[in-house]
Design a protein around this motif. Structure first.
Motif, mmCIF file in Angstrom:
data_model
loop_
_atom_site.group_PDB
_atom_site.id
_atom_site.type_symbol
_atom_site.label_atom_id
_atom_site.label_comp_id
_atom_site.label_asym_id
_atom_site.label_seq_id
_atom_site.Cartn_x
_atom_site.Cartn_y
_atom_site.Cartn_z
ATOM 1 N N GLN A 103 39.003 38.886 50.374
ATOM 2 C CA GLN A 103 40.053 39.867 50.686
ATOM 3 C C GLN A 103 41.436 39.275 50.460
ATOM 4 O OE1 GLN A 103 39.747 41.589 54.553
ATOM 5 N NE2 GLN A 103 40.970 43.359 54.035
ATOM 6 N N GLY A 104 42.281 40.006 49.735
ATOM 7 C CA GLY A 104 43.626 39.559 49.462
ATOM 8 C C GLY A 104 43.767 38.742 48.192
ATOM 9 N N ARG A 105 42.647 38.389 47.550
ATOM 10 C CA ARG A 105 42.714 37.613 46.319
ATOM 11 C C ARG A 105 43.264 38.482 45.192
ATOM 12 N NH1 ARG A 105 38.448 33.709 46.454
ATOM 13 N NH2 ARG A 105 38.895 33.171 44.280
ATOM 14 N N ALA A 106 43.983 37.861 44.254
ATOM 15 C CA ALA A 106 44.503 38.572 43.095
ATOM 16 C C ALA A 106 43.372 38.860 42.119
ATOM 17 C CB ALA A 106 45.586 37.750 42.410
ATOM 18 N N LEU A 107 43.448 39.998 41.451
ATOM 19 C CA LEU A 107 42.394 40.412 40.530
ATOM 20 C C LEU A 107 42.149 39.363 39.456
ATOM 21 C CD1 LEU A 107 40.449 42.607 39.475
ATOM 22 C CD2 LEU A 107 42.392 43.581 38.223
ATOM 23 N N HIS A 108 43.225 38.802 38.883
ATOM 24 C CA HIS A 108 43.055 37.857 37.777
ATOM 25 C C HIS A 108 42.361 36.571 38.207
ATOM 26 C CE1 HIS A 108 46.279 35.083 39.059
ATOM 27 N NE2 HIS A 108 46.942 36.162 39.439
ATOM 28 N N GLU A 109 42.393 36.236 39.511
ATOM 29 C CA GLU A 109 41.681 35.054 39.987
ATOM 30 C C GLU A 109 40.175 35.205 39.826
ATOM 31 O OE1 GLU A 109 42.675 33.505 43.841
ATOM 32 O OE2 GLU A 109 44.658 34.425 43.784
ATOM 33 N N LEU A 110 39.704 36.424 39.880
ATOM 34 C CA LEU A 110 38.264 36.674 39.852
ATOM 35 C C LEU A 110 37.741 36.986 38.459
ATOM 36 C CD1 LEU A 110 38.095 38.863 43.076
ATOM 37 C CD2 LEU A 110 37.504 36.449 42.853
ATOM 38 N N VAL A 111 38.508 37.740 37.671
ATOM 39 C CA VAL A 111 37.989 38.179 36.376
ATOM 40 C C VAL A 111 38.711 37.528 35.199
ATOM 41 C CG1 VAL A 111 37.273 40.387 37.333
ATOM 42 C CG2 VAL A 111 39.526 40.198 36.269
ATOM 43 N N GLY A 112 39.781 36.784 35.469
ATOM 44 C CA GLY A 112 40.553 36.178 34.399
ATOM 45 C C GLY A 112 41.718 37.056 33.979
ATOM 46 N N GLU A 113 42.709 36.444 33.367
ATOM 47 C CA GLU A 113 43.931 37.164 32.987
ATOM 48 C C GLU A 113 43.647 38.277 31.993
ATOM 49 O OE1 GLU A 113 46.817 36.959 34.187
ATOM 50 O OE2 GLU A 113 46.984 35.016 35.207
ATOM 51 N N SER A 114 42.819 38.005 30.968
ATOM 52 C CA SER A 114 42.564 38.992 29.921
ATOM 53 C C SER A 114 41.858 40.225 30.477
ATOM 54 C CB SER A 114 41.729 38.364 28.805
ATOM 55 O OG SER A 114 41.429 39.320 27.807
ATOM 56 N N ALA A 115 40.802 40.011 31.261
ATOM 57 C CA ALA A 115 40.062 41.135 31.833
ATOM 58 C C ALA A 115 40.907 41.900 32.838
ATOM 59 C CB ALA A 115 38.781 40.640 32.499
ATOM 60 N N ALA A 116 41.722 41.174 33.625
ATOM 61 C CA ALA A 116 42.590 41.854 34.589
ATOM 62 C C ALA A 116 43.586 42.752 33.878
ATOM 63 C CB ALA A 116 43.323 40.820 35.447
ATOM 64 N N ALA A 117 44.123 42.279 32.761
ATOM 65 C CA ALA A 117 45.057 43.107 31.989
ATOM 66 C C ALA A 117 44.358 44.334 31.422
ATOM 67 C CB ALA A 117 45.674 42.279 30.869
ATOM 68 N N ALA A 118 43.113 44.166 30.950
ATOM 69 C CA ALA A 118 42.357 45.295 30.407
ATOM 70 C C ALA A 118 42.055 46.330 31.488
ATOM 71 C CB ALA A 118 41.055 44.797 29.777
ATOM 72 N N ILE A 119 41.744 45.857 32.686
ATOM 73 C CA ILE A 119 41.462 46.774 33.798
ATOM 74 C C ILE A 119 42.727 47.537 34.190
ATOM 75 C CG2 ILE A 119 40.865 46.874 36.259
ATOM 76 C CD1 ILE A 119 38.898 44.569 35.729
ATOM 77 N N ARG A 120 43.858 46.828 34.264
ATOM 78 C CA ARG A 120 45.119 47.502 34.606
ATOM 79 C C ARG A 120 45.494 48.526 33.531
ATOM 80 N NH1 ARG A 120 46.570 42.173 36.365
ATOM 81 N NH2 ARG A 120 47.539 41.769 34.326
ATOM 82 N N GLN A 121 45.245 48.189 32.261
ATOM 83 C CA GLN A 121 45.540 49.123 31.177
ATOM 84 C C GLN A 121 44.649 50.352 31.269
ATOM 85 O OE1 GLN A 121 48.047 48.783 29.060
ATOM 86 N NE2 GLN A 121 47.587 50.748 28.093
ATOM 87 N N ALA A 122 43.387 50.156 31.633
ATOM 88 C CA ALA A 122 42.461 51.287 31.771
ATOM 89 C C ALA A 122 42.916 52.241 32.864
ATOM 90 C CB ALA A 122 41.055 50.777 32.074
#
Length: 255
Positions: A117-136
């Motif tokens: 809880q409270g962790r940043a998305l990119h810490e778990l899925v990586g910067e590239s995947a986090a950017a793709a999820i935010r874009q989606a």
């Protein structure tokens, strides 16, 4: 317990045990057969429900007893669990911080033994995947298009052993990501998504001309053809091209 049967019209979901009474406490008196069990006169089936741990036995449910009301009362919208072949997490769509996660998330993503809880998305899925999820999440959803599918390549050096597919959608500011192993078959990871996008694009058409142009473009994108044309036919079945989607190096045949 296995000797208990229900009377016609009395459904398993309609029975309950009195407070303090456990399923193991139920027995039949000597000489009493299951068929002798009936409910008290004046007591309606709707007055009874089956308590947790009490299992119905006897005849299977009759199809005639199934109804919309039976289904409506089944709490499938609050199961409190997910299917074990994947994982789920929910995060604040604006802040990008994790709010909830399934207990098995660490099996799929590099949680690292720390609180989730409270962790940043990119810490778990990586910067590239986090950017793709935010874009989606920026893409319009609703109607026929209810989710986006993101491919997450394996990152064994970071603790993600498997390539994953992530289904992304949001509700009331909460982004929900569901993970499962990536499909081994070639082609788009979600064959329904192109069709959903086509339906969404057609719904945005402002007029007939815009509609046929969108149809041509969508069909060409879906099939990979060099050219897709839409014809209008008159009473003599003479055709007129009213939309033409073609490769950049081809001449337009639009009339």
């Amino acid at each position: 317990m296995n000797d208990l049967t229900l009377e016609p019209g009395l459904e398993p979901a309609d029975l309950t045990l009195a407070p303090g009474l456990e399923p193991a406490d139920l027995t039949l008196a000597p000489g009493l057969q299951p068929a002798d069990l009936t409910h008290t006169p004046g007591l309606q089936p709707a007055d009874l429900t089956l308590a947790p741990g009490l299992q119905p036995a006897g005849e299977p449910w009759s199809q005639a007893l199934l109804s919309v009301d039976n289904c409506a009362r089944e709490p499938i919208h609050i199961p409190g669990a997910i299917q074990p072949h994947g994982a789920l997490m929910a995060f604040d769509a604006a802040a990008g911080t994790l709010l909830f996660a399934s207990a098995n998330l660490e099996t799929w993503l590099p949680v690292g033994g720390r609180p989730m809880q409270g962790r940043a998305l990119h810490e778990l899925v990586g910067e590239s995947a986090a950017a793709a999820i935010r874009q989606a999440l920026l893409k319009p959803m609703g109607g026929a298009l209810r989710h986006q599918v993101i491919d997450l390549p394996a990152r064994p050096q970071h603790g993600q052993a498997l390539a994953l597919e992530a289904v992304v959608h949001q509700h009331d500011g909460i982004a929900i990501v569901e993970f499962e192993p990536a499909s081994l078959s070639p082609g788009p990871s979600d064959w329904m998504q192109p069709f959903s996008e086509i339906v969404a694009a057609l719904r945005k058409a402002a007029d007939l001309n815009h509609l046929v142009e969108t149809i041509a473009q969508c069909v060409r994108g879906l099939t990979g053809f060099d050219r897709v044309m839409v014809y209008r036919f008159n009473e003599a079945f003479d055709g007129q091209v009213v939309a033409d989607a073609h490769a950049p190096d081809m001449e337009s045949l639009y009339d």
